[in-house]
Motif scaffolding. Structure first.
Motif, mmCIF file in Angstrom:
data_model
loop_
_atom_site.group_PDB
_atom_site.id
_atom_site.type_symbol
_atom_site.label_atom_id
_atom_site.label_comp_id
_atom_site.label_asym_id
_atom_site.label_seq_id
_atom_site.Cartn_x
_atom_site.Cartn_y
_atom_site.Cartn_z
ATOM 1 N N TYR A 9 48.179 14.628 23.649
ATOM 2 C CA TYR A 9 48.378 13.927 22.373
ATOM 3 C C TYR A 9 47.978 14.871 21.243
ATOM 4 O O TYR A 9 46.980 14.643 20.558
ATOM 5 N N GLU A 69 52.220 4.692 14.378
ATOM 6 C CA GLU A 69 53.521 4.409 14.980
ATOM 7 C C GLU A 69 53.546 2.928 15.338
ATOM 8 O O GLU A 69 52.486 2.339 15.586
ATOM 9 N N PRO A 70 54.755 2.355 15.399
ATOM 10 C CA PRO A 70 54.811 0.939 15.751
ATOM 11 C C PRO A 70 54.164 0.642 17.104
ATOM 12 O O PRO A 70 53.619 -0.431 17.313
ATOM 13 N N GLY A 71 54.188 1.608 18.021
ATOM 14 C CA GLY A 71 53.670 1.341 19.368
ATOM 15 C C GLY A 71 52.226 1.754 19.579
ATOM 16 O O GLY A 71 51.748 1.732 20.708
ATOM 17 N N GLN A 118 49.850 -0.655 21.511
ATOM 18 C CA GLN A 118 50.238 -0.724 22.924
ATOM 19 C C GLN A 118 49.790 0.538 23.653
ATOM 20 O O GLN A 118 49.298 0.474 24.778
ATOM 21 N N ASN A 119 49.975 1.696 22.991
ATOM 22 C CA ASN A 119 49.594 2.956 23.642
ATOM 23 C C ASN A 119 48.088 3.036 23.860
ATOM 24 O O ASN A 119 47.636 3.519 24.896
ATOM 25 N N ILE A 179 47.304 0.827 26.749
ATOM 26 C CA ILE A 179 47.694 1.423 28.038
ATOM 27 C C ILE A 179 46.624 2.407 28.494
ATOM 28 O O ILE A 179 46.194 2.397 29.646
ATOM 29 N N TYR A 203 43.237 1.763 32.011
ATOM 30 C CA TYR A 203 42.891 2.560 33.196
ATOM 31 C C TYR A 203 41.397 2.513 33.489
ATOM 32 O O TYR A 203 40.976 2.610 34.629
ATOM 33 N N PRO A 257 41.077 0.762 37.567
ATOM 34 C CA PRO A 257 41.538 1.813 38.475
ATOM 35 C C PRO A 257 40.629 3.041 38.443
ATOM 36 O O PRO A 257 40.387 3.680 39.454
ATOM 37 N N ILE A 258 40.130 3.363 37.252
ATOM 38 C CA ILE A 258 39.291 4.557 37.132
ATOM 39 C C ILE A 258 37.889 4.110 36.735
ATOM 40 O O ILE A 258 37.712 3.460 35.703
#
Lengths: 663, 205
Positions: B34, B51-53, B56-57, B60, B64, B138-139
């Motif tokens: 990034y 950014e619009p996302g 969400q990013n 995400i 984890y 998961p982590i």
């Protein structure tokens, strides 16, 4: 006696061949194999782009018989992407997923391959504008338009009444039109006739395809019906000659067999000059006629993420007999191949590939000759202008086998010579040869960024070679083709680099990166997704059955599919996996592959929906998984489909994650 | 120089209202993949990014390690903080009308208390997100906390997190400071010391 004679004949032939070979090597400065010594000075640093930095130019090279387009960075020669255009591409699912199959529909049905030759960038005011890249499909005549915000094929239009779309797509100054001249004349209209009735039944058609100013949509505006010659290459006028397009011809002998000999007899063939502005006037006056046709116009929509194939059943035709002044023939020696117009629009260079000289016509002289009716003869209503009245100058004995010319914007022209494997630099106006450099080997086209536009960005020249022989590590019988990069900022051209290319890089286009980079799309916004089978969130993911068709509305996000367990599929079903990639970040595609699929994978960009059809043939439980290494838990991104017998009553259920344990 | 405290009060009101125009807290996460960072903005009434996302990013990445999803709809502060700010703006106007040193001082004290509560609330919120991790993540990294810094830079696993409160935060501090100084100067000897007044005027503006 006979033996002696034949021995004499063979030794003479061998001697002649040797002599010719020697001539080729000495003529045109062919220095023979120069190898690495052809590179002088600090070439390595001139092409070195440090890791993590961008190249200065994009180069778009035709993938030749791969049917695709290769995108490279210059000066490094690094390959950035292969854009699938005319051929299916299993890697990207192009032509395999349900959405892109219509792109390859033609009047002959689904055609999964073509031979792509000439990429051409869109232009505004004669300058490359970085909006679109056009490229011709030669075998099943088509033109594709690639959207340079997504680097995806946005439209493919088929060209009717054509047989081998070679002199294409070559744009006009404001991308009013891209053109399509047929290389092979064919019966017009297509019909069952004896091949040796060529001269009476066959025609050569030149098509002008309009390009919508706003959305780039292509339509066949009109076709011009010409004699049954072979139409080889084209370029449109610029500046004063804007409004005209020039096409080279060969086989003006109109032979239909052993053209190697038959089409090489005439001392001069022609450059056909078509006045398309006058054509527009004739159309407005109703001088054209509409004739039945059968072709496809296929477009891809960035919102529905689907292509549609539209059938078109008529085309507008202009006959030169009815339209005086529409077409003139300019005599040009010996089967001219490339026709290239200099940045001012005044000079039209015809590369007579079997001629010892290079012929340059003057647009002003052409207009004067038309004015004075300086006609040699008339063929099918088309006046043939007198050679002496149109020729501006001749570049004397520049090399052997001239093919193509590009310009640097400083009054210099650069022509490739196939037989003598070299690029020759000459002065426009004085026609004197200034410099020559060898290529390795057998150069076809060349490219200078913007080199066929009004404003060349002349810093580099790329020679596109057909043969590489000993240039790279051998790879069995089939060897790569190559591109060679030259620095043309000084008086002398300097070779900097050669690098392998995909397919055969016929022609290429180059453009400074700043005209494309700011417009490059990073992902497709989910809220704009209008795919009929989209699932815009995991809550929308589901499975629906209608008869034997099962539609799986699936989503992907790092690092799972939803649903990832599906049961109730039966042998004999047709299963559609409609996979929506919910990611909204740059460079996070997800792949989808399922065991036994008879097509390919899906490679879904963020915000996109793509569909793979799967026919379960056996009972069992079959895995599917993500093929694009998306995240730390990519290897966990997998799921199962349970397939039961056709007569089973396994209920249709789907899930993601284990249900919460009862409290 | 009676006008100065009023001017500063007005600027203070403008300062807190500007929280509706600019985000009050930003965090940028940098990692090799990034290079330009993932920048999340927290406003007085919403959470978004460059950014619009972005949200969400961030979610995400967070999932984890078992961090809770940041869902703006489930954060009540985003609803009542704007009301508190509007209320303070109204109180500021009232203070202006009263136009007495005590009115400015009272406003300032309330503002300082509310700001302190706000920062503490924000800290708790951050702490919760950074420490209250899912058991099924998961982590799992023993001993690691994923709480972003309130100010400044902190290395969180593979990310460098940079937080800062931007202009309006500075505005708020600056204006409050000026108001308090002016109340002080007004109460003491404003006319007797024109140099000091000029000096204060510079600081105020």
């Amino acid at each position: 006696m006979k033996t002696t004679k034949s021995f004499f004949f063979w030794s003479m032939s061998a001697f002649t061949l040797l002599l010719l070979a020697g001539l080729l090597a000495s003529c045109g400065g062919g220095q023979g194999k120069a190898g690495p010594s052809a590179v002088s000075g600090d070439a390595a640093s001139a092409v070195y782009v440090p890791p993590g930095q961008y190249d200065e130019f994009y180069a778009f090279m035709s993938g030749g018989f791969s049917g695709q387009v290769g995108v490279y960075g210059l000066p490094s020669g690094r390959m950035l992407r292969v854009i699938p255009v005319f051929s299916v591409d299993a890697e990207k699912g192009y032509g395999f997923n349900e959405e892109t199959k219509p792109m390859l529909e033609t009047s002959f049905g689904f055609v999964p391959w073509d031979d792509a030759h000439h990429p051409e960038l869109s232009q505004t005011n004669g300058e490359t504008d970085g909006r679109y890249l056009f490229i011709n499909g030669n075998n099943t005549p088509r033109i594709a338009r690639i959207d340079l915000t997504t680097f995806e094929t946005a439209e493919i239009i088929e060209i009717p009444n054509s047989g081998g779309n070679h002199s294409s797509p070559f744009t006009t100054e404001n991308t009013e039109y891209v053109v399509a001249g047929t290389r092979f004349s064919v019966p017009y209209p297509q019909k069952d006739v004896a091949i040796n009735t060529y001269a009476e039944n066959f025609k050569g058609v030149l098509s002008f395809i309009s390009v919508d100013k706003e959305d780039g949509d292509m339509d066949i505006s009109f076709q011009v019906l010409l004699p049954a010659f072979d139409y080889d290459l084209a370029h449109s006028g610029k500046g004063d000659s804007h409004g005209w397009t020039f096409f080279t011809t060969y086989n003006t002998e109109m032979k239909n067999t052993l053209l190697e000999v038959g089409a090489s007899q005439n001392d001069k063939d022609y450059i056909a000059a078509v006045n398309w502005k006058l054509a527009e006037k004739y159309i407005a006056e109703g001088k054209s006629k509409e004739i039945p046709a059968n072709y496809r116009d296929n477009s891809y929509d960035d919102k529905t993420h689907m292509a549609t194939s539209k059938k078109v059943d008529k085309v507008r035709v202009l006959l030169p007999e009815d339209c005086p002044g529409l077409v003139y023939f300019l005599p040009t020696p010996k089967s001219p191949h490339g026709v290239d117009v200099d940045p001012t629009g005044e000079y039209i260079v015809g590369s007579g590939k079997l001629s010892a000289d290079l012929t340059v016509h003057s647009f002003k002289k052409m207009l004067a000759a038309i004015e004075n009716k300086a006609f040699e003869t008339t063929i099918s209503g088309i006046p043939v202008l007198k050679y002496e009245e149109v020729v501006a100058g001749v570049v004397k004995e520049p090399g052997l086998g001239p093919l193509h010319t590009e310009f640097d914007g400083n009054g210099n022209a650069y022509t490739t010579f196939f037989i003598s494997s070299e690029v020759v630099k000459w002065k426009v106006g004085t026609w004197e040869v200034l410099d020559r450099v060898p290529t390795f080997y057998s150069v076809g086209h060349l490219m200078i960024p913007g080199g066929d536009s009004k404003k060349p960005q002349g810093k580099y020249l790329v020679a596109l070679n057909k043969i590489t022989k000993d240039r790279y590590l051998p790879t069995g019988p089939e060897l790569t083709q190559s591109a060679q990069l030259y620095d043309i900022t000084g008086d002398k051209m300097k070779m900097l680099l050669d690098f392998p290319t995909i397919g055969e890089p016929h022609y290429a286009q180059g453009i400074s990166a700043d005209r494309i980079v700011p417009k490059s799309k990073k992902f497709y916004p989910l809220e704009e997704n209008q795919h009929p089978y989209k699932a815009l969130g995991e809550k929308d993911s589901r499975v629906e059955r209608s008869g034997k068709d099962v539609h799986v509305y699936m989503t992907t996000i790092r690092s799972h599919f939803s649903p990832d367990n599906i049961e109730g599929i039966k042998v004999g079903d047709r299963v559609y996996f409609h996979v929506t990639n919910l990611e909204q970040d740059w460079d996070v595609p997800h792949g989808f592959a399922i065991q036994g699929a008879n097509n390919a994978e899906l490679l879904i960009m963020p915000g996109q929906t793509e569909t793979l059809v799967w026919y379960p043939k056996n009972e069992g439980v079959f895995p599917f998984y993500c093929t694009d290494f998306c995240s730390a838990l990519h290897q966990e991104m997998q799921g199962y489909v349970r397939v039961s017998s056709a007569s089973s009553s396994t209920p249709l259920v789907w899930s993601l994650g284990e249900p919460e344990p009862a409290q | 120089m009676k006008a100065l405290p009023r001017l500063c009060m007005m600027l203070a009101i403008a300062g807190i209202l500007s929280l509706f125009l600019f985000p009050m807290w930003k965090i940028i996460l940098y990692a090799p993949q990034y290079p330009t960072g993932v920048q999340m903005n927290i406003w007085i009434n919403k959470i978004d990014g460059t950014e619009p996302g972005t949200l969400q990013n961030v979610n995400i990445l967070n999932h984890y390690v078992g961090m809770k999803f940041i869902e703006p709809d489930s954060i009540p502060e985003l609803t009542y903080f704007p009301m508190v700010i509007l209320g303070m703006a109204v109180l500021g106007l009232i203070a202006l009308l009263i136009n007495r040193p005590w009115s400015y001082l009272s406003w300032m004290i309330i503002m300082i208390i509310l700001s302190a509560i706000g920062f503490y609330d924000f800290y708790l919120w951050e702490y919760d997100y950074g420490h209250n991790l899912s058991d099924t993540a998961p982590i799992k990294i023993p001993g690691a906390s994923f709480q972003p810094p309130l100010f400044g830079t902190k290395i969180i696993v593979n990310f460098t997190a940079v937080s800062f409160h931007i202009s309006e935060g500075i505005w708020l501090v600056r204006v409050s400071f000026s108001v308090s100084l002016h109340i002080g100067s007004d109460a003491n000897c404003p006319d007797a010391n024109p140099d000091l007044t000029d000096h204060l005027a510079d600081r105020c503006l």
